[in-house]
Write a protein that holds these residues in place. Structure first.
Motif, PDB file in Angstrom:
ATOM      1  N   TYR A  48      35.122  31.134  -3.418  1.00  0.00           N
ATOM      2  CA  TYR A  48      35.171  32.587  -3.496  1.00  0.00           C
ATOM      3  C   TYR A  48      34.608  33.095  -4.923  1.00  0.00           C
ATOM      4  N   VAL A  49      35.254  32.458  -5.908  1.00  0.00           N
ATOM      5  CA  VAL A  49      34.578  32.850  -7.185  1.00  0.00           C
ATOM      6  C   VAL A  49      33.179  32.229  -7.403  1.00  0.00           C
ATOM      7  N   GLU A  50      32.925  31.149  -6.820  1.00  0.00           N
ATOM      8  CA  GLU A  50      31.390  30.527  -7.173  1.00  0.00           C
ATOM      9  C   GLU A  50      30.581  31.352  -6.363  1.00  0.00           C
ATOM     10  N   TYR A  51      30.749  31.649  -5.194  1.00  0.00           N
ATOM     11  CA  TYR A  51      29.726  32.250  -4.453  1.00  0.00           C
ATOM     12  C   TYR A  51      29.734  33.884  -4.462  1.00  0.00           C
ATOM     13  N   HIS A  52      30.940  34.413  -5.095  1.00  0.00           N
ATOM     14  CA  HIS A  52      30.989  35.928  -4.966  1.00  0.00           C
ATOM     15  C   HIS A  52      29.865  36.532  -5.784  1.00  0.00           C
ATOM     16  N   PRO A  53      28.891  37.410  -5.349  1.00  0.00           N
ATOM     17  CA  PRO A  53      28.011  38.144  -6.103  1.00  0.00           C
ATOM     18  C   PRO A  53      28.406  38.811  -7.347  1.00  0.00           C
TER      19      PRO A  53
END
Length: 187
Positions: A48-53
């Motif tokens: 979530y943290v890596e991909y969240h815009p």
């Protein structure tokens, strides 16, 4: 409600919810294997943290602000220094490119970013590749990066080794580095 969501006064609950079916499935897995929840939660939070815009936007702003204030304005390589941003996936590279472009525009910067990756990826229903993101074909990226206006090159599994650019001064890494290099943590 739509206007309040668009203006950021309230969150769109339809973007962040768990269905009853998913909740029950997770509860059953927790009962069957209590350690499952912790392992899965860590994986999901990390993803979530890596991909969240929003996370990518914040990291992009930090990188841009750092590079412009500490490298460019201090005249490193006669004010012509360039930076590479190494990313773990095509999807993330695309989000970074969008975040870089948006922030550079917001601060009225004369500088621009490029993105390099192989193949194409469908993001938010739109097929993206190097040409659609940069405005020219992928085989022209290394030449375009020599232009003064392009100071950021965002890469996903491309140009990370054997890339010869004398003005490349700084590398930002947002991926796990291989253990054979002596690193095992994200920088």
């Amino acid at each position: 409600m739509k206007q309040a969501i668009e203006e950021g006064f309230i969150l769109d609950v339809l973007q962040n919810y768990t269905t009853y079916k998913t909740y029950c499935r997770l509860e059953k897995k927790i009962i069957d294997d209590p350690k499952f929840y912790i392992k899965q939660a860590k994986k999901r939070l990390k993803r979530y943290v890596e991909y969240h815009p929003e996370s990518i936007t914040k990291k992009a702003e930090v990188m841009i602000d750092h590079f412009v204030s500490k490298i460019i304005t201090q005249g490193k390589i006669n004010g012509k220094a360039k930076a590479m941003v190494v990313i773990n996936s095509i999807k993330t590279a695309i989000y970074y490119k969008l975040a870089f472009d948006k922030y550079l525009s917001k601060i009225n910067s004369e500088y621009q970013s490029l993105v390099a990756f192989s193949s194409s990826k469908k993001i938010d229903g739109k097929k993206e590749d190097e040409s659609s993101m940069n405005g020219f074909s992928g085989n022209k990226i290394s030449e375009a990066f020599k232009e003064d206006k392009y100071i950021f090159l965002i890469v996903a599994n491309k140009y990370q080794t054997g890339f010869d650019e004398p003005l490349l001064h700084t590398m930002y890494v947002d991926k796990l580095l291989k253990k054979q290099l002596g690193f095992a943590e994200k920088v």
